[in-house]
Write an enzyme that holds these catalytic residues in place. Structure first.
Site: not given
Ligand code: IMP
Length: 337
Positions: A242-243, A246, A295, A308
């Protein structure tokens, strides 16, 4: 997860309690919770109905105000109690929503502290207005969904730090999977930079798969898998990559899903862990960095599909509004990660 292995980018902040629902219990149940229509519940506040809808999006089962906790007694009579808005049985978690002004939240916090003292086994989380708005923004709703892109405020993790950490994760994974041939499953799109760097630091033979999901707000609620696995993972050693984790809701959904495919083992590796925002506690076996409640973009992660390609992890510029720390997620009603 081996917490010592995660580099903590943030020191201060609440450390969530261990819930009663764990990854092991999910594995034993081996079920996917199906999205279902909202039952007719007389919610006290519209925000509660919205929150119930979000839980349904993720297929997380909930009960509305199922229990009251007495907090104070006078002469044997209960004079203060707290009735949490929701109980999420799959996560072993009570959730109390607050859409009140921050100043009035202090009183609720006091009550929650008291509840935790009296009932130490109860896992309860207060969801603030800003948390709630962020969840809504994920689906293109609420005030945070209307903000504009505003550039990078600061670098949180440099390219060098990323490369060093990814190399050490790769080394650790190579040791742990010495006699195995793991299948690495990446969740698109945000994971593509991390995944491609990570596999080049893994020295055991491996194969790679990708999955893609979307959150729909029309045609019925629910997380939808838009790209499934190409191969059968039954009996395989699976490592989900996973990146960022959260709230943990996406991971919770995917882990449940993958367990139905009966892998020999299933572990999770994430580059970033925003622990402080966690609602669904899913065990993380490898964590690159624990980061603060902000964020972040770059190294595959986006904001409205931008950023990105940054070679570092950056924090977006805050704006003069009620949500200075964290901008919204995407606006689209239908989106892929
Ligand atoms: P969760 O279900 O709340 O854990 O959400 C996980 C997903 O939300 C990630 O895979 C990302 O796509 C997205 N996300 C959460 N936080 C961030 C962030 O700070 N930057 C970019 N995307 C994020």
């Amino acid at each position: 997860m081996d917490a010592d292995r995660a580099e903590t980018v943030r020191q201060e902040g609440e450390s969530p309690r261990e819930p009663s629902g764990s990854q092991a219990s999910l594995a034993q149940r081996n079920v996917i919770t199906e999205a279902r229509p909202l039952p007719l519940v007389p919610f006290a506040h519209p925000s509660e109905a919205e929150f119930a809808k979000l839980l349904d999006f993720y297929g997380v089962r909930w009960l509305y105000e199922p229990r009251s906790f007495p907090l104070r007694w006078e002469g044997g009579r209960v004079v203060e109690m707290l009735t949490p808005d929701f109980y999420l049985p799959d996560l072993g978690l009570y959730v109390e929503l607050t859409t009140l002004k921050q100043s009035l939240v202090t009183e609720k916090n006091r009550k929650l502290r008291h509840l935790r003292e009296l009932y130490p086994d109860v896992n309860i989380k207060l969801l603030y207005k800003r948390d709630y708005h962020r969840l809504l923004a994920k689906y293109g709703y609420g005030p945070l969904a209307q903000e504009n892109v505003r550039g990078i405020n600061r670098v949180l993790i440099t390219g060098g730090q990323l490369q060093r950490r990814v190399a050490s994760l790769g080394k650790q994974i190579s040791t742990d999977y010495l006699d195995k041939q793991p299948v690495l499953i990446g969740v698109l799109k945000g994971v593509f930079c991390f995944m491609s760097d990570l596999i080049r630091h893994i020295t055991v033979p491996l194969s790679v798969e990708f999955m893609s999901i979307s959150y729909y707000s029309e045609g019925g609620p629910g997380v939808r898998i838009t790209k499934d696995l190409d191969t059968d993972i039954t009996g395989q050693h699976v490592l989900m990559v996973e990146d960022i984790v959260d709230t943990g809701m996406t991971l919770h959904y995917l882990v449940n899903y993958l367990y139905t495919r009966r892998p020999a083992s299933l572990k999770v590796c994430t580059l970033l862990d925003k622990r402080v925002r966690r609602l669904a506690e899913v065990a993380l076996d490898y964590v690159g960095f624990e980061i603060p409640d902000e964020f972040v973009v770059g190294y595959g992660l986006d904001y409205l599909e931008r950023y990105r390609n940054l070679p570092f992890i950056g924090v977006l510029k805050p704006e003069a509004n009620e949500e200075p720390q964290q901008p919204p997620r995407r606006r689209q009603k239908k989106r892929s990660k």
